[in-house]
Design a protein around this motif. Structure first.
Motif, PDB file in Angstrom:
ATOM      1  N   GLN A  63      70.051   9.315  54.730  1.00 61.55           N
ATOM      2  CA  GLN A  63      71.484   9.199  54.494  1.00 61.55           C
ATOM      3  C   GLN A  63      71.912  10.249  53.490  1.00 61.55           C
ATOM      4  O   GLN A  63      71.340  10.376  52.409  1.00 61.55           O
ATOM      5  CB  GLN A  63      71.827   7.801  53.980  1.00 61.55           C
ATOM      6  CG  GLN A  63      73.323   7.533  53.927  1.00 61.55           C
ATOM      7  CD  GLN A  63      73.632   6.072  53.689  1.00 61.55           C
ATOM      8  OE1 GLN A  63      72.766   5.220  53.739  1.00 61.55           O
ATOM      9  NE2 GLN A  63      74.900   5.776  53.413  1.00 61.55           N
ATOM     10  N   PRO A 114      65.573   3.627  49.049  1.00 57.67           N
ATOM     11  CA  PRO A 114      66.927   3.178  48.693  1.00 57.67           C
ATOM     12  C   PRO A 114      67.703   4.155  47.825  1.00 57.67           C
ATOM     13  O   PRO A 114      68.894   3.938  47.591  1.00 57.67           O
ATOM     14  CB  PRO A 114      66.664   1.861  47.937  1.00 57.67           C
ATOM     15  CG  PRO A 114      65.360   1.371  48.486  1.00 57.67           C
ATOM     16  CD  PRO A 114      64.555   2.619  48.690  1.00 57.67           C
ATOM     17  N   GLU A 117      69.248   5.494  51.075  1.00 59.31           N
ATOM     18  CA  GLU A 117      69.619   4.583  52.160  1.00 59.31           C
ATOM     19  C   GLU A 117      70.346   3.342  51.643  1.00 59.31           C
ATOM     20  O   GLU A 117      69.794   2.578  50.848  1.00 59.31           O
ATOM     21  CB  GLU A 117      68.378   4.157  52.947  1.00 59.31           C
ATOM     22  CG  GLU A 117      67.525   5.307  53.436  1.00 59.31           C
ATOM     23  CD  GLU A 117      68.301   6.340  54.233  1.00 59.31           C
ATOM     24  OE1 GLU A 117      68.930   5.968  55.246  1.00 59.31           O
ATOM     25  OE2 GLU A 117      68.294   7.521  53.829  1.00 59.31           O
ATOM     26  N   TRP A 118      71.564   3.137  52.122  1.00 59.77           N
ATOM     27  CA  TRP A 118      72.326   1.948  51.774  1.00 59.77           C
ATOM     28  C   TRP A 118      71.812   0.730  52.539  1.00 59.77           C
ATOM     29  O   TRP A 118      71.637  -0.347  51.976  1.00 59.77           O
ATOM     30  CB  TRP A 118      73.797   2.179  52.074  1.00 59.77           C
ATOM     31  CG  TRP A 118      74.711   1.033  51.740  1.00 59.77           C
ATOM     32  CD1 TRP A 118      75.538   0.370  52.596  1.00 59.77           C
ATOM     33  CD2 TRP A 118      74.940   0.453  50.450  1.00 59.77           C
ATOM     34  NE1 TRP A 118      76.242  -0.605  51.934  1.00 59.77           N
ATOM     35  CE2 TRP A 118      75.898  -0.567  50.602  1.00 59.77           C
ATOM     36  CE3 TRP A 118      74.421   0.692  49.181  1.00 59.77           C
ATOM     37  CZ2 TRP A 118      76.343  -1.346  49.542  1.00 59.77           C
ATOM     38  CZ3 TRP A 118      74.864  -0.092  48.115  1.00 59.77           C
ATOM     39  CH2 TRP A 118      75.803  -1.094  48.305  1.00 59.77           C
ATOM     40  N   SER A 119      71.552   0.898  53.811  1.00 60.88           N
ATOM     41  CA  SER A 119      71.028  -0.181  54.632  1.00 60.88           C
ATOM     42  C   SER A 119      69.986   0.406  55.575  1.00 60.88           C
ATOM     43  O   SER A 119      70.309   1.244  56.415  1.00 60.88           O
ATOM     44  CB  SER A 119      72.149  -0.858  55.423  1.00 60.88           C
ATOM     45  OG  SER A 119      71.668  -1.926  56.181  1.00 60.88           O
ATOM     46  N   PRO A 123      64.004  -2.227  57.961  1.00 58.99           N
ATOM     47  CA  PRO A 123      63.429  -2.712  56.703  1.00 58.99           C
ATOM     48  C   PRO A 123      61.933  -2.955  56.849  1.00 58.99           C
ATOM     49  O   PRO A 123      61.427  -3.174  57.947  1.00 58.99           O
ATOM     50  CB  PRO A 123      64.181  -4.032  56.471  1.00 58.99           C
ATOM     51  CG  PRO A 123      65.444  -3.890  57.266  1.00 58.99           C
ATOM     52  CD  PRO A 123      65.070  -3.083  58.471  1.00 58.99           C
ATOM     53  N   THR A 138      64.851  -2.883  51.959  1.00 57.93           N
ATOM     54  CA  THR A 138      65.897  -3.088  52.953  1.00 57.93           C
ATOM     55  C   THR A 138      67.066  -2.132  52.779  1.00 57.93           C
ATOM     56  O   THR A 138      68.011  -2.168  53.552  1.00 57.93           O
ATOM     57  CB  THR A 138      66.441  -4.525  52.874  1.00 57.93           C
ATOM     58  OG1 THR A 138      66.993  -4.746  51.571  1.00 57.93           O
ATOM     59  CG2 THR A 138      65.332  -5.547  53.126  1.00 57.93           C
ATOM     60  N   GLY A 139      67.016  -1.293  51.759  1.00 56.40           N
ATOM     61  CA  GLY A 139      68.142  -0.436  51.411  1.00 56.40           C
ATOM     62  C   GLY A 139      68.802  -0.950  50.151  1.00 56.40           C
ATOM     63  O   GLY A 139      68.662  -2.122  49.773  1.00 56.40           O
ATOM     64  N   LYS A 141      71.764  -1.740  49.453  1.00 59.20           N
ATOM     65  CA  LYS A 141      72.801  -2.758  49.653  1.00 59.20           C
ATOM     66  C   LYS A 141      72.304  -4.158  49.321  1.00 59.20           C
ATOM     67  O   LYS A 141      73.032  -4.958  48.732  1.00 59.20           O
ATOM     68  CB  LYS A 141      73.287  -2.702  51.104  1.00 59.20           C
ATOM     69  CG  LYS A 141      74.298  -3.774  51.469  1.00 59.20           C
ATOM     70  CD  LYS A 141      74.676  -3.684  52.938  1.00 59.20           C
ATOM     71  CE  LYS A 141      75.647  -4.785  53.326  1.00 59.20           C
ATOM     72  NZ  LYS A 141      76.002  -4.703  54.781  1.00 59.20           N
ATOM     73  N   ASP A 142      71.088  -4.471  49.700  1.00 57.73           N
ATOM     74  CA  ASP A 142      70.580  -5.833  49.578  1.00 57.73           C
ATOM     75  C   ASP A 142      69.627  -6.023  48.408  1.00 57.73           C
ATOM     76  O   ASP A 142      69.038  -7.096  48.266  1.00 57.73           O
ATOM     77  CB  ASP A 142      69.866  -6.229  50.879  1.00 57.73           C
ATOM     78  CG  ASP A 142      70.788  -6.164  52.084  1.00 57.73           C
ATOM     79  OD1 ASP A 142      71.932  -6.638  51.966  1.00 57.73           O
ATOM     80  OD2 ASP A 142      70.373  -5.626  53.123  1.00 57.73           O
ATOM     81  N   GLN A 164      80.680  -2.331  46.042  1.00 56.91           N
ATOM     82  CA  GLN A 164      80.152  -3.661  46.326  1.00 56.91           C
ATOM     83  C   GLN A 164      80.392  -4.608  45.150  1.00 56.91           C
ATOM     84  O   GLN A 164      80.802  -5.762  45.339  1.00 56.91           O
ATOM     85  CB  GLN A 164      78.657  -3.569  46.626  1.00 56.91           C
ATOM     86  CG  GLN A 164      77.994  -4.891  47.001  1.00 56.91           C
ATOM     87  CD  GLN A 164      76.487  -4.749  47.125  1.00 56.91           C
ATOM     88  OE1 GLN A 164      75.811  -4.429  46.149  1.00 56.91           O
ATOM     89  NE2 GLN A 164      75.953  -4.952  48.323  1.00 56.91           N
TER      90      GLN A 164
END
Length: 207
Positions: A63, A114, A117-119, A123, A138-139, A141-142, A164
């Protein structure tokens, strides 16, 4: 998903990178440094070509912005994940730099997924074996914020984390207001003054 078959001439970066394919049928390919670099020195540039903007995120893309992804089209693809990486992918400046410990010949080439990578499209459980291993990747985001503290992250990841957090705060504030309003309606009854008509304006003056 089967491993990506290279469409580029190999080796693509023979001066700086040694690719080791442990098994051609799985994802165990890794790469080692062939150079010595001080912390944050340039390892490789991300140039067009061979890089291309990808139509969508896959396990083989990186990304590069909030909604853009990059296909490397080179052996740089074989830079694996680590929770204590030897490299940083600096997507704002389109380059790969050595991590805070620098690089020595024979070091495995890794970066923290990460950080770009956001998502994650796929994963996975991490087995990097480092003291700070995050276990599940998982990125960004999580990932809980404490797992990202002190780690180098790209600008677009910082921006998405801020958005977020703002959204979460807004939702929590709205929920709090709704809850307070609900409790207020439940607590508020008819006051004695209202019962007597003083507040409602229905007191009738005698003629």
């Amino acid at each position: 998903m089967s491993p990506l078959k290279p469409s580029w001439k190999q080796p693509s970066h023979p001066e700086i990178q040694q690719v080791i394919a442990s098994n051609a049928d799985d994802f165990t390919t890794k790469s080692l440094s062939k150079v010595s670099l001080p912390p944050f020195a340039l390892f490789a540039k991300l140039e067009f070509p061979p890089c291309e903007v990808a139509d969508e995120a896959t396990y083989a893309t990186v990304q590069m912005d909030k909604d853009k992804h990059l296909t490397l089209n080179s052996d740089l693809l074989y830079i694996n994940h680590s929770c204590e990486p030897s490299l940083h992918f600096d997507m704002r400046n389109m380059k790969i730099v050595a991590g805070p410990k620098g690089l020595r010949p024979g070091d495995e080439l890794t970066f923290f997924y990460p950080s770009t990578e956001w998502s994650m499209a796929q994963p996975f459980d991490c087995f990097c074996g480092t003291p700070t291993c995050k276990k599940r990747i998982t990125g960004a985001k999580d990932m809980p914020s404490h797992l990202l503290e002190g780690l180098w992250l790209n600008d677009h990841i910082h921006q998405l984390l801020e958005e977020q957090a703002l959204l979460r705060d807004t939702q929590q504030h709205s929920a709090s207001l709704s809850e307070s309003a609900g409790h207020g309606l439940l607590r508020r009854g008819i006051t004695s003054r209202e019962l007597s008509g003083e507040m409602s304006g229905d007191t009738v003056a005698e003629a």
